[in-house]
Enzyme design. Structure first.
Site, mmCIF file in Angstrom:
data_model
loop_
_atom_site.group_PDB
_atom_site.id
_atom_site.type_symbol
_atom_site.label_atom_id
_atom_site.label_comp_id
_atom_site.label_asym_id
_atom_site.label_seq_id
_atom_site.Cartn_x
_atom_site.Cartn_y
_atom_site.Cartn_z
ATOM 1 N N GLY A 1 -0.802 -6.203 105.294
ATOM 2 C CA GLY A 1 0.336 -5.787 104.485
ATOM 3 C C GLY A 1 -0.013 -4.736 103.459
ATOM 4 O O GLY A 1 -1.053 -4.085 103.560
ATOM 5 N N GLU B 1 0.871 4.816 105.155
ATOM 6 C CA GLU B 1 1.012 5.690 106.330
ATOM 7 C C GLU B 1 -0.012 5.381 107.429
ATOM 8 O O GLU B 1 0.255 5.611 108.605
ATOM 9 C CB GLU B 1 0.868 7.160 105.914
ATOM 10 N N GLY C 1 -7.493 0.370 113.469
ATOM 11 C CA GLY C 1 -7.836 1.683 112.927
ATOM 12 C C GLY C 1 -9.328 1.981 112.990
ATOM 13 O O GLY C 1 -10.161 1.084 112.824
ATOM 14 N N GLN D 1 -11.584 -14.136 105.572
ATOM 15 C CA GLN D 1 -12.422 -12.937 105.604
ATOM 16 C C GLN D 1 -12.782 -12.438 104.196
ATOM 17 O O GLN D 1 -13.334 -11.347 104.043
ATOM 18 C CB GLN D 1 -11.781 -11.835 106.443
ATOM 19 N N HIS E 1 -1.135 2.394 108.346
ATOM 20 C CA HIS E 1 -0.568 1.306 109.161
ATOM 21 C C HIS E 1 0.586 1.839 110.028
ATOM 22 O O HIS E 1 0.691 1.509 111.207
ATOM 23 C CB HIS E 1 -0.016 0.189 108.272
HETATM 24 P P1 AMP Z 1 -5.580 -3.871 106.833
HETATM 25 O O1 AMP Z 1 -4.164 -4.116 106.451
HETATM 26 O O2 AMP Z 1 -6.388 -3.155 105.795
HETATM 27 O O3 AMP Z 1 -6.270 -5.109 107.381
HETATM 28 O O4 AMP Z 1 -5.527 -2.870 108.048
HETATM 29 C C1 AMP Z 1 -4.767 -3.135 109.190
HETATM 30 C C2 AMP Z 1 -5.093 -2.105 110.242
HETATM 31 O O5 AMP Z 1 -4.809 -0.795 109.722
HETATM 32 C C3 AMP Z 1 -6.594 -2.098 110.603
HETATM 33 O O6 AMP Z 1 -6.702 -1.935 112.013
HETATM 34 C C4 AMP Z 1 -7.120 -0.900 109.853
HETATM 35 O O7 AMP Z 1 -8.261 -0.325 110.461
HETATM 36 C C5 AMP Z 1 -5.931 0.044 109.904
HETATM 37 N N1 AMP Z 1 -5.993 1.044 108.839
HETATM 38 C C6 AMP Z 1 -6.300 0.843 107.531
HETATM 39 N N2 AMP Z 1 -6.334 2.018 106.875
HETATM 40 C C7 AMP Z 1 -6.045 2.981 107.777
HETATM 41 C C8 AMP Z 1 -5.919 4.408 107.714
HETATM 42 N N3 AMP Z 1 -6.118 5.074 106.584
HETATM 43 N N4 AMP Z 1 -5.600 5.086 108.841
HETATM 44 C C9 AMP Z 1 -5.399 4.409 110.014
HETATM 45 N N5 AMP Z 1 -5.498 3.071 110.148
HETATM 46 C C10 AMP Z 1 -5.821 2.361 109.044
#
Ligand code: AMP
Length: 282
Positions: free
Chosen positions: A31, A35, A147, A61, A37
């Site tokens: 959450g 951009e 990502g 985690q 996400h």
């Molecule tokens: P998180 O909410 O931080 O657990 O991220 C969820 C997903 O979004 C993960 O697969 C991350 O690698 C991806 N993500 C986070 N930051 C970015 C970014 N700047 N550009 C692209 N994907 C991202």
């Protein structure tokens, strides 16, 4: 748009999409959507008919002393963004749904976990494997998008899919950046104005070393040491900044041809931990 809270309800929703003949793309998140996400939702839409997202700050985690309590939680804003992106369903369970009753099982990770974030954050990838494993069993997606920003996560999940025989194709989305190069992250909200100005320095260092490697530089450690000192002078605290093999996630000294590498770094500005990486293919 409403979040779906229970495992039964999200299973029913996915089942009804499947009965309409749709393929399912899944994007797990914690959450505070930005951009980065949203770019993963769009990528998932290119690979599947409908997108299911999850929004869940997974306690497993976070190590004691990390930012589990402070992590931004903005469910209403997130749901509005998901609606706008045409996400078909959002699964946002509570802790007692995801970890109901006493948990007897855990998943261990071997060498892939030894360096980078695995080395610095004990239990981090074990927690990620646990939650993604649960989520894959609940959603049973055709494809799932993660990502490049969390590249070690992607590599370890690739291994999980292979070793645990999950019937899903993993897709990696490129890193979305602010105009000054800083990789977007929900944690960037912790940075004060001064730190925010400094923060793109990590990417600049990675880019500089990556360009030198492209141009044939041989003494990569010297280049990295120099960048580390420069970052430290600016006020960064370095966790790691190194060249790693993509296959083993272990540090390497030299580049060989026909191999895939990562130039990856994790730094602190104050209490805030920033990560970034570039892929180098020779
Ligand atoms: P998180 O909410 O931080 O657990 O991220 C969820 C997903 O979004 C993960 O697969 C991350 O690698 C991806 N993500 C986070 N930051 C970015 C970014 N700047 N550009 C692209 N994907 C991202």
């Amino acid at each position: 748009m409403k979040a779906i809270k229970s495992i039964d309800d999200i299973r029913k929703r996915v089942k009804s999409l499947r009965e309409d003949g749709k393929t399912i793309g899944f994007v797990p998140t914690m959450g505070a959507l930005h951009e980065g996400h949203l770019s993963l939702f769009r990528l998932a839409q290119q690979h599947a008919d409908e997108v299911v997202a999850s929004i869940y700050v997974n306690p497993e985690q976070f190590a004691p002393g990390e930012d589990f309590e402070e992590y931004p939680r903005e469910l209403d804003d997130d749901l509005a963004k998901c609606k706008e992106e045409g996400v078909a369903a959002v699964f946002a369970p509570s802790d007692n749904i995801m970890y109901s009753g006493r948990q007897y099982l855990s998943i261990e990770v071997d060498e892939l976990n030894k360096y980078m974030d695995g080395g610095s954050r004990p239990g981090f990838f074990e927690g990620i494997l646990l939650i993604v494993n649960k989520l894959f069993n609940i959603i049973e997606p055709d494809i799932a998008v993660f990502g490049q920003k969390d590249i070690q996560q992607f590599r370890i999940l690739q291994q999980m899919v292979k070793e645990f025989n999950h019937d899903v194709q993993l897709v990696m989305g490129p890193i979305k950046r602010a105009n000054d190069g800083l990789a977007l992250s929900s944690r960037n909200a912790y940075l004060d104005a001064e730190q925010r100005k400094l923060a793109p320095g990590l990417y600049r260092s990675l880019q500089y070393v990556s360009k030198q490697i492209e141009e044939g530089a041989k003494n990569i450690q010297l280049l990295l040491d120099h960048q580390k000192s420069e970052l430290e002078e600016k006020g960064f605290k370095i966790d790691y900044l190194n060249l790693f093999s993509f296959g083993t996630m272990a540090p390497v000294e030299e580049i060989e041809y026909d191999n895939k590498y990562l130039l990856a770094g994790a730094v602190y500005l104050g209490e805030t931990r920033l990560i970034d990486n570039c892929i180098i293919e020779k």
